[in-house]
Design a protein around this motif. Structure first.
Motif, short mmCIF file in Angstrom:
data_model
loop_
_atom_site.label_atom_id
_atom_site.label_comp_id
_atom_site.label_asym_id
_atom_site.label_seq_id
_atom_site.Cartn_x
_atom_site.Cartn_y
_atom_site.Cartn_z
N GLU A 93 0.82 -1.21 0.00
CA GLU A 93 0.00 0.00 0.00
C GLU A 93 0.85 1.26 0.00
O GLU A 93 1.87 1.32 0.69
N ASN A 101 -3.46 5.78 1.38
CA ASN A 101 -4.81 5.23 1.19
C ASN A 101 -5.28 5.39 -0.25
O ASN A 101 -6.45 5.24 -0.53
N PHE A 102 -4.36 5.70 -1.16
CA PHE A 102 -4.74 5.95 -2.55
C PHE A 102 -4.35 4.84 -3.51
O PHE A 102 -4.88 4.76 -4.60
N THR A 105 -7.78 4.67 -5.21
CA THR A 105 -8.82 5.41 -4.51
C THR A 105 -8.49 6.89 -4.58
O THR A 105 -7.61 7.37 -3.86
N ASP A 128 -14.47 10.65 -7.84
CA ASP A 128 -13.91 9.96 -6.67
C ASP A 128 -14.24 8.47 -6.66
O ASP A 128 -14.17 7.82 -5.62
N THR A 129 -14.55 7.91 -7.83
CA THR A 129 -14.85 6.49 -7.94
C THR A 129 -13.57 5.67 -7.82
O THR A 129 -12.59 5.92 -8.54
N ALA A 130 -13.58 4.69 -6.93
CA ALA A 130 -12.44 3.79 -6.81
C ALA A 130 -12.34 2.94 -8.08
O ALA A 130 -13.35 2.61 -8.70
N ARG A 131 -11.12 2.61 -8.46
CA ARG A 131 -10.87 1.83 -9.67
C ARG A 131 -10.02 0.62 -9.33
O ARG A 131 -9.15 0.68 -8.47
N THR A 132 -10.26 -0.46 -10.06
CA THR A 132 -9.42 -1.64 -9.99
C THR A 132 -8.90 -1.91 -11.40
O THR A 132 -9.70 -2.03 -12.33
N HIS A 143 -5.40 -1.17 -7.09
CA HIS A 143 -6.65 -0.62 -6.55
C HIS A 143 -6.38 0.85 -6.25
O HIS A 143 -5.53 1.17 -5.41
N ARG A 145 -3.25 0.54 -3.70
CA ARG A 145 -2.93 -0.77 -3.16
C ARG A 145 -2.62 -1.69 -4.34
O ARG A 145 -3.34 -1.70 -5.33
N GLU A 165 -10.87 12.52 -1.52
CA GLU A 165 -12.13 13.26 -1.45
C GLU A 165 -11.99 14.58 -2.17
O GLU A 165 -10.94 15.22 -2.11
#
Length: 156
Positions: A98, A101-102, A121, A129-133, A119, A104, A124
């Motif tokens: 990691e 927190n942005f 993130t 602000d949609t998380a992406r994988t 991953h 992983r 804010e």
């Protein structure tokens, strides 16, 4: 080889079509676009270019990309993340790493490659602000090791 060139330290992970990059862009105040933008903003080119010490995370998946600044991120944190990755790769076992927190990364070995999933993130307040994988696919282990070493040297 990175399809982007930010002028400063950069750790690029993936392919030209699917990637994530942790970078500290440097803006050259002598570039024509910077000169014009500074003039339009009514400031000097040096002031417009800034200090070049703001980290960013950029990503792209099949033509759809974005990025965001990482206010407060420092070189030492980028180096710690790279060192964490180097240790995990050397262990040869599946791992999760990691960066704040942005970002992983989940990775597992597959022959002479690593299967890597990122991953992302956004912070804010980011426009999206949609998380992406992102499945970054099979990345050659030797290239990852070399890229991490070059990244850490660029920070020194």
């Amino acid at each position: 080889m990175s399809p982007i060139d930010v002028g400063g330290p950069e750790f690029f992970l993936g392919t030209a079509a699917r990637y994530v990059a942790l970078a500290r862009p440097e803006i050259d105040p002598a570039q024509p676009g910077v000169l014009l933008a500074a003039e339009q903003a009514g400031v000097s080119p040096e002031e417009f270019a800034g200090s070049g010490d703001t980290w960013a995370l950029m990503y792209e998946a099949d033509g759809q990309g974005d990025g965001f600044e990482l206010p407060g991120a420092r070189d030492i944190e980028a180096d710690d993340f790279a060192e964490q990755l180097q240790r995990a790769l050397a262990a040869g076992e599946p791992f999760t790493a990691e960066a704040g927190n942005f970002l992983r990364l989940d990775a597992r070995p597959s022959g002479d490659c690593w299967l890597v999933t990122a991953h992302i993130t956004p912070p804010e307040g980011h426009d999206d602000d949609t998380a992406r994988t992102l499945d970054l696919g099979a990345l050659p282990a030797a290239d990852l090791a070399n890229d991490l070493e070059a990244f850490r040297r660029s920070l020194a």
